[in-house]
Enzyme design. Structure first.
Site, PDB file in Angstrom:
ATOM      1  N   ARG A  15       0.844  -1.195   0.000  1.00  0.00           N
ATOM      2  CA  ARG A  15       0.000   0.000   0.000  1.00  0.00           C
ATOM      3  C   ARG A  15       0.876   1.240   0.000  1.00  0.00           C
ATOM      4  O   ARG A  15       1.765   1.375   0.838  1.00  0.00           O
ATOM      5  CB  ARG A  15      -0.870   0.038   1.266  1.00  0.00           C
ATOM      6  CG  ARG A  15      -1.911  -0.998   1.312  1.00  0.00           C
ATOM      7  CD  ARG A  15      -3.028  -0.640   2.259  1.00  0.00           C
ATOM      8  NE  ARG A  15      -2.629  -0.103   3.545  1.00  0.00           N
ATOM      9  CZ  ARG A  15      -3.486   0.301   4.470  1.00  0.00           C
ATOM     10  NH1 ARG A  15      -4.783   0.246   4.225  1.00  0.00           N
ATOM     11  NH2 ARG A  15      -3.078   0.764   5.614  1.00  0.00           N
ATOM     12  N   THR A  33      -1.358   7.440  -0.379  1.00  0.00           N
ATOM     13  CA  THR A  33      -2.672   7.282  -1.044  1.00  0.00           C
ATOM     14  C   THR A  33      -3.428   6.054  -0.537  1.00  0.00           C
ATOM     15  O   THR A  33      -4.633   5.940  -0.759  1.00  0.00           O
ATOM     16  CB  THR A  33      -2.489   7.108  -2.560  1.00  0.00           C
ATOM     17  OG1 THR A  33      -1.786   5.864  -2.780  1.00  0.00           O
ATOM     18  CG2 THR A  33      -1.699   8.252  -3.170  1.00  0.00           C
ATOM     19  N   ASP A  40       4.882  -6.154   9.432  1.00  0.00           N
ATOM     20  CA  ASP A  40       5.879  -5.831  10.469  1.00  0.00           C
ATOM     21  C   ASP A  40       5.793  -6.795  11.641  1.00  0.00           C
ATOM     22  O   ASP A  40       6.816  -7.191  12.212  1.00  0.00           O
ATOM     23  CB  ASP A  40       5.677  -4.398  10.975  1.00  0.00           C
ATOM     24  CG  ASP A  40       6.140  -3.358   9.966  1.00  0.00           C
ATOM     25  OD1 ASP A  40       6.962  -3.707   9.099  1.00  0.00           O
ATOM     26  OD2 ASP A  40       5.680  -2.213  10.046  1.00  0.00           O
ATOM     27  N   ASP A  75       0.398  -3.369  11.866  1.00  0.00           N
ATOM     28  CA  ASP A  75       0.881  -3.715  10.528  1.00  0.00           C
ATOM     29  C   ASP A  75       1.271  -5.194  10.515  1.00  0.00           C
ATOM     30  O   ASP A  75       2.232  -5.609  11.165  1.00  0.00           O
ATOM     31  CB  ASP A  75       2.095  -2.837  10.185  1.00  0.00           C
ATOM     32  CG  ASP A  75       2.551  -3.057   8.757  1.00  0.00           C
ATOM     33  OD1 ASP A  75       2.558  -2.086   7.978  1.00  0.00           O
ATOM     34  OD2 ASP A  75       2.885  -4.215   8.390  1.00  0.00           O
TER      35      ASP A  75
HETATM   36  C1  PRP Z   1      -1.056  -4.962   4.242  1.00  0.00           C
HETATM   37  C2  PRP Z   1      -1.831  -6.257   4.267  1.00  0.00           C
HETATM   38  C3  PRP Z   1      -2.636  -6.192   3.005  1.00  0.00           C
HETATM   39  C4  PRP Z   1      -2.927  -4.717   2.892  1.00  0.00           C
HETATM   40  C5  PRP Z   1      -4.353  -4.480   3.311  1.00  0.00           C
HETATM   41  O1  PRP Z   1       0.015  -5.053   3.404  1.00  0.00           O
HETATM   42  O2  PRP Z   1      -1.008  -7.377   4.355  1.00  0.00           O
HETATM   43  O3  PRP Z   1      -1.959  -6.661   1.875  1.00  0.00           O
HETATM   44  O4  PRP Z   1      -2.047  -4.039   3.782  1.00  0.00           O
HETATM   45  O5  PRP Z   1      -4.703  -3.157   3.131  1.00  0.00           O
HETATM   46  P1  PRP Z   1      -5.789  -2.699   2.064  1.00  0.00           P
HETATM   47  O6  PRP Z   1      -6.976  -3.597   2.234  1.00  0.00           O
HETATM   48  O7  PRP Z   1      -6.083  -1.280   2.453  1.00  0.00           O
HETATM   49  O8  PRP Z   1      -5.197  -2.793   0.693  1.00  0.00           O
HETATM   50  P2  PRP Z   1       1.043  -3.828   3.182  1.00  0.00           P
HETATM   51  O9  PRP Z   1       0.558  -2.973   2.070  1.00  0.00           O
HETATM   52  O10 PRP Z   1       1.292  -3.152   4.485  1.00  0.00           O
HETATM   53  O11 PRP Z   1       2.336  -4.530   2.625  1.00  0.00           O
HETATM   54  P3  PRP Z   1       3.337  -5.554   3.340  1.00  0.00           P
HETATM   55  O12 PRP Z   1       2.591  -6.861   3.488  1.00  0.00           O
HETATM   56  O13 PRP Z   1       4.444  -5.650   2.360  1.00  0.00           O
HETATM   57  O14 PRP Z   1       3.749  -4.991   4.672  1.00  0.00           O
HETATM   58  N1  URA Z   2      -2.498  -3.345   6.645  1.00  0.00           N
HETATM   59  C1  URA Z   2      -2.115  -3.813   7.853  1.00  0.00           C
HETATM   60  O1  URA Z   2      -1.100  -4.526   7.952  1.00  0.00           O
HETATM   61  N2  URA Z   2      -2.849  -3.505   8.922  1.00  0.00           N
HETATM   62  C2  URA Z   2      -3.956  -2.752   8.843  1.00  0.00           C
HETATM   63  O2  URA Z   2      -4.605  -2.504   9.872  1.00  0.00           O
HETATM   64  C3  URA Z   2      -4.334  -2.263   7.586  1.00  0.00           C
HETATM   65  C4  URA Z   2      -3.602  -2.581   6.502  1.00  0.00           C
END
Ligand code: PRP
Ligand code: URA
Length: 209
Positions: free
Chosen positions: A104, A108, A203, A200
């Protein structure tokens, strides 16, 4: 119309509660994610087709039901979706694994694509896309778009925690995709994080913060 199933099993609720706790370590979080994935896999695969075959027990011949051979593809959304893969593979060891890379944009909150590698015969497989979080739904909608563009037809989405906004976005964009959720939360905050959520997920799994 999409089926939206929220799990109310006490074991799942207990494990998700532990994952939410900010004092849970990355190792504990990963172990719990694996266990929840195993428990959810039972329900997500409930409608896999079976066929009747004859076998012989030590007592007599009998007809039993076995999987009819519909193959499964597990597709984690990188990175946090990886936390579900081992647990799913314990239950469905012959599944193939595809990967969709999305993150994400911090400003945005829109998904940015960086990777996609799926089994060649994805069009013939039951596809289960996995990601712990369904927040705005942008990542899930984009992942389903990816899989459909490459021929995927029979697609489900499995997550740990979903916000109402994400469920609405995914069911509107892809009404043919069933959604399996361990826990449905209240809302998103101003940073599009799920409240109360677990923070997150990437993380927490990989210990990057
Ligand atoms: C997190 C999660 C989803 C997304 C959900 O990933 O694992 O993929 O956010 O959010 P959304 O429904 O608003 O799209 P992130 O983008 O943080 O990436 P990462 O897994 O690489 O940390
Ligand atoms: N992605 C995450 O990892 N946590 C949230 O709460 C939303 C998006």
């Amino acid at each position: 119309m999409a089926k939206v199933m929220v799990f109310d099993h006490p074991l799942i609720q207990h494990k998700v509660a532990m994952m939410r706790d900010k004092n849970t370590t990355s190792k504990e979080f990963r172990d719990l994610a694996r266990e929840v994935a195993m428990l959810m896999a039972f329900e997500v695969t409930r409608d896999l087709p079976t066929k009747e075959v004859e076998i012989e027990t030590p007592i007599c011949k009998t007809k039993v039901n076995m999987l009819a051979g519909m193959d499964v593809a597990i597709v984690p959304i990188l990175r946090a979706g990886l936390g579900f893969v081992d647990g799913m593979l314990e239950i469905i060891p012959n599944a193939k694994v595809g990967h969709v890379g999305l993150y994400r944009d911090p400003d945005t909150h829109e998904p940015v694509e960086y990777y996609c590698k799926l089994p060649e015969d994805i069009d013939k497989r039951r596809v289960i896309i996995v990601d712990p979080m369904l927040a705005t739904g942008g990542s899930a909608v984009a992942a389903v778009d990816f899989v459909k563009k490459r021929g995927g037809k029979d697609i489900s989405f499995m997550c740990l925690i979903a916000a109402p906004e994400g469920i609405e976005a995914l069911t509107s964009a892809h009404p043919d995709v069933d959604i399996y959720i361990a826990a449905k939360d209240e809302k998103l905050n101003e940073n599009a994080y799920i409240v109360p959520g677990l923070g997150d997920a990437g993380d927490r799994i990989f210990g990057t913060k």
